[in-house]
Design a protein around this motif. Structure first.
Motif, PDB file in Angstrom:
ATOM      1  N   GLY A  12       0.784  -1.228   0.000  1.00  0.00           N
ATOM      2  CA  GLY A  12       0.000   0.000   0.000  1.00  0.00           C
ATOM      3  C   GLY A  12       0.816   1.277   0.000  1.00  0.00           C
ATOM      4  O   GLY A  12       0.260   2.366   0.065  1.00  0.00           O
ATOM      5  N   LYS A  13       2.146   1.166  -0.071  1.00  0.00           N
ATOM      6  CA  LYS A  13       3.024   2.336  -0.071  1.00  0.00           C
ATOM      7  C   LYS A  13       2.871   3.108  -1.378  1.00  0.00           C
ATOM      8  O   LYS A  13       2.742   2.518  -2.440  1.00  0.00           O
ATOM      9  N   GLU A  14       2.890   4.440  -1.273  1.00  0.00           N
ATOM     10  CA  GLU A  14       2.842   5.265  -2.482  1.00  0.00           C
ATOM     11  C   GLU A  14       4.180   5.156  -3.206  1.00  0.00           C
ATOM     12  O   GLU A  14       5.236   5.271  -2.599  1.00  0.00           O
ATOM     13  N   VAL A  15       4.118   4.930  -4.496  1.00  0.00           N
ATOM     14  CA  VAL A  15       5.316   4.816  -5.311  1.00  0.00           C
ATOM     15  C   VAL A  15       5.794   6.222  -5.652  1.00  0.00           C
ATOM     16  O   VAL A  15       5.023   7.042  -6.138  1.00  0.00           O
ATOM     17  N   GLU A  16       7.053   6.496  -5.374  1.00  0.00           N
ATOM     18  CA  GLU A  16       7.650   7.803  -5.634  1.00  0.00           C
ATOM     19  C   GLU A  16       8.092   7.902  -7.085  1.00  0.00           C
ATOM     20  O   GLU A  16       8.334   6.888  -7.736  1.00  0.00           O
ATOM     21  N   GLY A  17       8.245   9.113  -7.575  1.00  0.00           N
ATOM     22  CA  GLY A  17       8.737   9.328  -8.925  1.00  0.00           C
ATOM     23  C   GLY A  17      10.149   8.788  -9.078  1.00  0.00           C
ATOM     24  O   GLY A  17      10.936   8.845  -8.139  1.00  0.00           O
ATOM     25  N   ASP A  18      10.448   8.218 -10.194  1.00  0.00           N
ATOM     26  CA  ASP A  18      11.757   7.659 -10.530  1.00  0.00           C
ATOM     27  C   ASP A  18      12.083   6.387  -9.745  1.00  0.00           C
ATOM     28  O   ASP A  18      13.200   5.921  -9.748  1.00  0.00           O
ATOM     29  N   GLU A  19      11.102   5.818  -9.022  1.00  0.00           N
ATOM     30  CA  GLU A  19      11.303   4.557  -8.302  1.00  0.00           C
ATOM     31  C   GLU A  19      11.009   3.398  -9.255  1.00  0.00           C
ATOM     32  O   GLU A  19      10.096   3.473 -10.071  1.00  0.00           O
ATOM     33  N   GLU A  20      11.787   2.337  -9.149  1.00  0.00           N
ATOM     34  CA  GLU A  20      11.567   1.173 -10.001  1.00  0.00           C
ATOM     35  C   GLU A  20      10.353   0.400  -9.487  1.00  0.00           C
ATOM     36  O   GLU A  20      10.230   0.160  -8.289  1.00  0.00           O
ATOM     37  N   ILE A  21       9.442   0.044 -10.404  1.00  0.00           N
ATOM     38  CA  ILE A  21       8.257  -0.728 -10.032  1.00  0.00           C
ATOM     39  C   ILE A  21       8.107  -1.924 -10.966  1.00  0.00           C
ATOM     40  O   ILE A  21       8.734  -1.977 -12.022  1.00  0.00           O
ATOM     41  N   TYR A  22       7.277  -2.844 -10.570  1.00  0.00           N
ATOM     42  CA  TYR A  22       6.937  -4.004 -11.384  1.00  0.00           C
ATOM     43  C   TYR A  22       5.423  -3.995 -11.537  1.00  0.00           C
ATOM     44  O   TYR A  22       4.700  -3.723 -10.591  1.00  0.00           O
ATOM     45  N   ALA A  23       4.952  -4.261 -12.742  1.00  0.00           N
ATOM     46  CA  ALA A  23       3.523  -4.232 -13.010  1.00  0.00           C
ATOM     47  C   ALA A  23       3.108  -5.525 -13.676  1.00  0.00           C
ATOM     48  O   ALA A  23       3.675  -5.919 -14.699  1.00  0.00           O
ATOM     49  N   LYS A  24       2.136  -6.189 -13.086  1.00  0.00           N
ATOM     50  CA  LYS A  24       1.562  -7.392 -13.669  1.00  0.00           C
ATOM     51  C   LYS A  24       0.295  -6.956 -14.379  1.00  0.00           C
ATOM     52  O   LYS A  24      -0.626  -6.428 -13.766  1.00  0.00           O
ATOM     53  N   MET A  25       0.273  -7.149 -15.715  1.00  0.00           N
ATOM     54  CA  MET A  25      -0.863  -6.659 -16.484  1.00  0.00           C
ATOM     55  C   MET A  25      -0.990  -7.410 -17.794  1.00  0.00           C
ATOM     56  O   MET A  25      -0.056  -8.074 -18.233  1.00  0.00           O
ATOM     57  N   LYS A  26      -2.159  -7.306 -18.379  1.00  0.00           N
ATOM     58  CA  LYS A  26      -2.382  -7.847 -19.717  1.00  0.00           C
ATOM     59  C   LYS A  26      -1.899  -6.815 -20.733  1.00  0.00           C
ATOM     60  O   LYS A  26      -1.918  -5.616 -20.460  1.00  0.00           O
ATOM     61  N   ALA A  27      -1.488  -7.282 -21.875  1.00  0.00           N
ATOM     62  CA  ALA A  27      -1.058  -6.376 -22.936  1.00  0.00           C
ATOM     63  C   ALA A  27      -2.247  -5.534 -23.384  1.00  0.00           C
ATOM     64  O   ALA A  27      -3.359  -6.045 -23.526  1.00  0.00           O
ATOM     65  N   PRO A  28      -2.029  -4.236 -23.616  1.00  0.00           N
ATOM     66  CA  PRO A  28      -3.131  -3.367 -24.051  1.00  0.00           C
ATOM     67  C   PRO A  28      -3.598  -3.737 -25.453  1.00  0.00           C
ATOM     68  O   PRO A  28      -2.799  -4.148 -26.295  1.00  0.00           O
ATOM     69  N   GLU A  29      -4.899  -3.597 -25.688  1.00  0.00           N
ATOM     70  CA  GLU A  29      -5.470  -3.904 -26.996  1.00  0.00           C
ATOM     71  C   GLU A  29      -5.059  -2.871 -28.035  1.00  0.00           C
ATOM     72  O   GLU A  29      -4.831  -3.204 -29.184  1.00  0.00           O
ATOM     73  N   LYS A  30      -4.972  -1.619 -27.633  1.00  0.00           N
ATOM     74  CA  LYS A  30      -4.614  -0.547 -28.561  1.00  0.00           C
ATOM     75  C   LYS A  30      -3.147  -0.202 -28.381  1.00  0.00           C
ATOM     76  O   LYS A  30      -2.606  -0.273 -27.288  1.00  0.00           O
ATOM     77  N   THR A  31      -2.517   0.183 -29.452  1.00  0.00           N
ATOM     78  CA  THR A  31      -1.085   0.453 -29.390  1.00  0.00           C
ATOM     79  C   THR A  31      -0.757   1.845 -28.865  1.00  0.00           C
ATOM     80  O   THR A  31       0.305   2.037 -28.313  1.00  0.00           O
ATOM     81  N   ALA A  32      -1.630   2.803 -29.039  1.00  0.00           N
ATOM     82  CA  ALA A  32      -1.353   4.172 -28.590  1.00  0.00           C
ATOM     83  C   ALA A  32      -1.926   4.383 -27.191  1.00  0.00           C
ATOM     84  O   ALA A  32      -3.103   4.160 -26.955  1.00  0.00           O
TER      85      ALA A  32
END
Length: 54
Positions: A12-32
């Motif tokens: 639940g920690k707020e992610v700071e700017g320029d901090e490395e994060i990992y994101a588990k997600m599905k690939a977006p349907e649209k490219t833009a």
């Protein structure tokens, strides 16, 4: 400009700017994607580096 805060889904920690994060997600349907933070917040599970290493 709208400030969009990102939070770790494990601790639940707020992610700071320029901090490395990992994101588990599905690939977006649209490219833009204009607002990457909004997309991440809505469609992914964000994990901070400390939680990822545990």
């Amino acid at each position: 400009m709208i400030k969009r805060n990102l939070y770790c889904s494990v601790c639940g920690k707020e992610v700071e700017g320029d901090e490395e994060i990992y994101a588990k997600m599905k690939a977006p349907e649209k490219t833009a994607m204009v607002e990457i933070k909004a997309y991440l917040k809505k469609n992914s599970e964000i994990i901070c580096q400390d939680c990822y290493e545990k």
